[in-house]
Design an enzyme around this catalytic site. Structure first.
Site, mmCIF file in Angstrom:
data_model
loop_
_atom_site.group_PDB
_atom_site.id
_atom_site.type_symbol
_atom_site.label_atom_id
_atom_site.label_comp_id
_atom_site.label_asym_id
_atom_site.label_seq_id
_atom_site.Cartn_x
_atom_site.Cartn_y
_atom_site.Cartn_z
ATOM 1 N N ASP A 222 -55.043 40.233 -60.230
ATOM 2 C CA ASP A 222 -53.870 40.707 -61.090
ATOM 3 C C ASP A 222 -54.112 41.983 -61.905
ATOM 4 O O ASP A 222 -55.217 42.334 -62.244
ATOM 5 C CB ASP A 222 -53.718 39.529 -62.143
ATOM 6 C CG ASP A 222 -53.675 38.193 -61.289
ATOM 7 O OD1 ASP A 222 -52.812 38.061 -60.460
ATOM 8 O OD2 ASP A 222 -54.615 37.282 -61.590
ATOM 9 N N ASP A 261 -51.758 40.295 -55.800
ATOM 10 C CA ASP A 261 -51.475 38.792 -56.346
ATOM 11 C C ASP A 261 -50.638 38.758 -57.618
ATOM 12 O O ASP A 261 -49.468 39.516 -57.276
ATOM 13 C CB ASP A 261 -52.962 38.402 -56.828
ATOM 14 C CG ASP A 261 -52.882 36.720 -57.335
ATOM 15 O OD1 ASP A 261 -52.000 36.187 -56.974
ATOM 16 O OD2 ASP A 261 -54.036 36.367 -57.739
ATOM 17 N N ASP A 265 -51.412 37.127 -65.449
ATOM 18 C CA ASP A 265 -51.659 35.630 -65.371
ATOM 19 C C ASP A 265 -52.117 35.291 -66.749
ATOM 20 O O ASP A 265 -52.876 36.093 -67.364
ATOM 21 C CB ASP A 265 -52.915 35.292 -64.489
ATOM 22 C CG ASP A 265 -52.217 35.167 -63.139
ATOM 23 O OD1 ASP A 265 -51.133 35.382 -63.028
ATOM 24 O OD2 ASP A 265 -53.069 34.603 -62.071
ATOM 25 N N ARG A 320 -41.464 33.943 -60.343
ATOM 26 C CA ARG A 320 -42.378 33.900 -61.509
ATOM 27 C C ARG A 320 -42.095 35.013 -62.618
ATOM 28 O O ARG A 320 -42.983 35.677 -62.774
ATOM 29 C CB ARG A 320 -43.736 33.826 -60.861
ATOM 30 C CG ARG A 320 -44.364 32.741 -59.925
ATOM 31 C CD ARG A 320 -45.626 32.950 -59.226
ATOM 32 N NE ARG A 320 -46.119 31.850 -58.547
ATOM 33 C CZ ARG A 320 -47.292 31.984 -57.870
ATOM 34 N NH1 ARG A 320 -48.351 32.654 -58.525
ATOM 35 N NH2 ARG A 320 -47.422 30.991 -56.915
#
Length: 442
Positions: A222, A261, A265, A320
């Site tokens: 990420d 990815d 996060d 997301r």
């Protein structure tokens, strides 16, 4: 170069960056506190600025001051990846300010520099071709071992670990990282501002034939990870796939060779995080808050993952924004701009307590407002005063009417109080589109 139609104008993120360099009039009126000063007399030096009291979950408790108290010898300007990692390591957890000048490439030497001797991608493809290997078992053997060793080399090279009491700021309108993964892990009190992150490319994705009916390529890295960390403020940053959008990636075995990815996060018991005035652009799986439904993860995450997202621009994303598990997440005054590849914005997951208020959504005619919410697990949420294409819309009611098999319940069970300013939802597109992201901060 990835070009998209953004509010009726053909543009590129490089063009946006150039415009921002000459558009400091777009600096926000965000009230920023500074140690020992009033808001009206705040210092101009970005590294000394701190999160204002009451500005989201990161202001709770001890607040977030980053490295604002750094001694002169702990204020460093860096222009290379090696200098940046050295600056992070120097002085342990003593307050530090790291100023980033220009774009720093964490993978300037290229993917081949990480490859283990004997690793051959063509041979990898031949060995694990589903026509040969099938779909019933995970891959193993020499080439998979060499792929894993190559991936470990990249992992070490492109990850940078941020210590406690650190502020990282971009200098000017064009500072940032390319191919890097910022790890804010198990530390307290970190500020990251005014930086552009171009998503790192995984040089060695793993083929998993057991993932789904026809297998999938799985990638790591990420742009930024908040892992078990507390009191973190990410402000006026830009996250994008830049010159390497998913549309530029090849396919093997009939599946896209996924090399991205997430963009951000927030996981593993992380807590008290404010994400404000950022741009998240041109990406698939964007922000994950809580990474698993498992019992082990639940034991770590319950009572944590308190995150505020406000005044962010989400554009050209698939899903997301964010997907939430467990956390008390306050998302308000954000602007979501969808294109035909849109999947959803808010993912409602295990024991999540999402409050989504005063947001604006700009959807094309082909995308229904019912898709804004996605139910993964049964968890109530609060969604009020949200506008879709300028029209006040009950997101839960629209979702339940069109997708009755995934009925959502209203009422998150808590009321956010850590908000310094709430702008009218109908004003959000004009405000956020012109002021969010790197290069638009005083």
């Amino acid at each position: 170069m990835n070009t998209r139609i953004w509010h009726g104008h053909a543009t590129t993120w490089r063009a946006v960056t150039v415009r921002r360099a000459a558009a400091l009039i777009g600096c926000t009126a965000l009230v920023l506190a500074a140690t020992g000063t009033t808001a009206e007399a705040r210092p101009r030096e970005l590294g000394r600025q701190t999160l204002a009291a009451g500005d989201g979950w990161a202001s709770d408790g001890t607040g977030t001051t980053g490295g604002s108290a750094a001694a002169a010898e702990r204020v460093t300007t860096v222009t290379t990846w090696a200098e940046f990692k050295a600056a992070l390591a120097a002085g342990g957890s003593a307050p530090k300010i790291i100023k980033v000048r220009g774009t720093i490439d964490a993978n300037a030497s290229g993917c081949d520099s990480f490859a283990a001797p004997g690793y051959d991608f063509d041979r990898y493809l031949a060995d694990y071709d589903p026509a040969v290997w099938g779909y019933d078992q995970v891959v193993s053997g020499e080439q998979e071992d060499l792929r894993a060793a190559s991936a470990a080399e990249q992992d070490t090279a492109i990850k940078a670990y941020v210590p406690a009491n650190t502020t990282i700021v971009g200098i000017g309108a064009n500072a940032g990282f390319k191919g890097a993964s910022l790890q804010i892990k198990d530390v307290d009190n970190v500020i990251v501002r005014n930086l552009t992150f171009e998503s790192p490319l995984d040089c060695f994705p793993q083929w998993d034939p057991t993932d789904g009916d026809t297998g999938n390529w799985n990638s790591e890295y990420d742009s930024a990870v908040v892992y078990g960390a507390t009191h973190v403020w990410l402000d006026h940053d830009t996250f994008t796939d830049g010159d390497h959008p998913d549309s530029s990636l090849p396919s093997y075995y009939g599946r896209i060779y996924e090399q991205h990815d997430g963009e951000l996060d927030i996981v593993k018991g992380a807590d008290h995080v404010t994400v404000s005035w950022n741009v998240f652009a041109d990406h698939d799986k964007t922000i994950l808050i809580g990474n698993s439904d498992s019992a082990a993860t639940a034991a770590v995450d319950r009572g944590h993952l308190k995150v505020t997202l406000h005044h962010n621009l989400f554009t050209g994303l698939v899903e997301r924004a964010p997907r939430v598990r467990f956390g008390q997440v306050d998302s308000y005054d954000n602007h979501f701009v969808a294109d035909p590849t849109y999947g959803y914005s808010y993912g409602i997951g295990m024991e999540s307590q999402l409050v989504a208020e005063h947001n604006a959504f700009t959807l094309p005619d082909t995308v229904s407002a019912a898709l804004i919410l996605k139910k993964w697990k049964d968890a109530p949420l609060t969604a009020s005063d949200n506008y879709v294409n300028g029209v006040l819309t009950d997101l839960i009611a629209v979702h339940n009417a069109e997708i009755p098999a995934e009925t959502l319940r209203s009422g998150a069970g808590w009321t956010p109080v850590l908000r310094t300013r709430v702008d009218p939802a109908r004003a959000v597109p004009g405000l956020v589109d012109h002021r969010a992201g790197a290069g638009r901060i005083c």
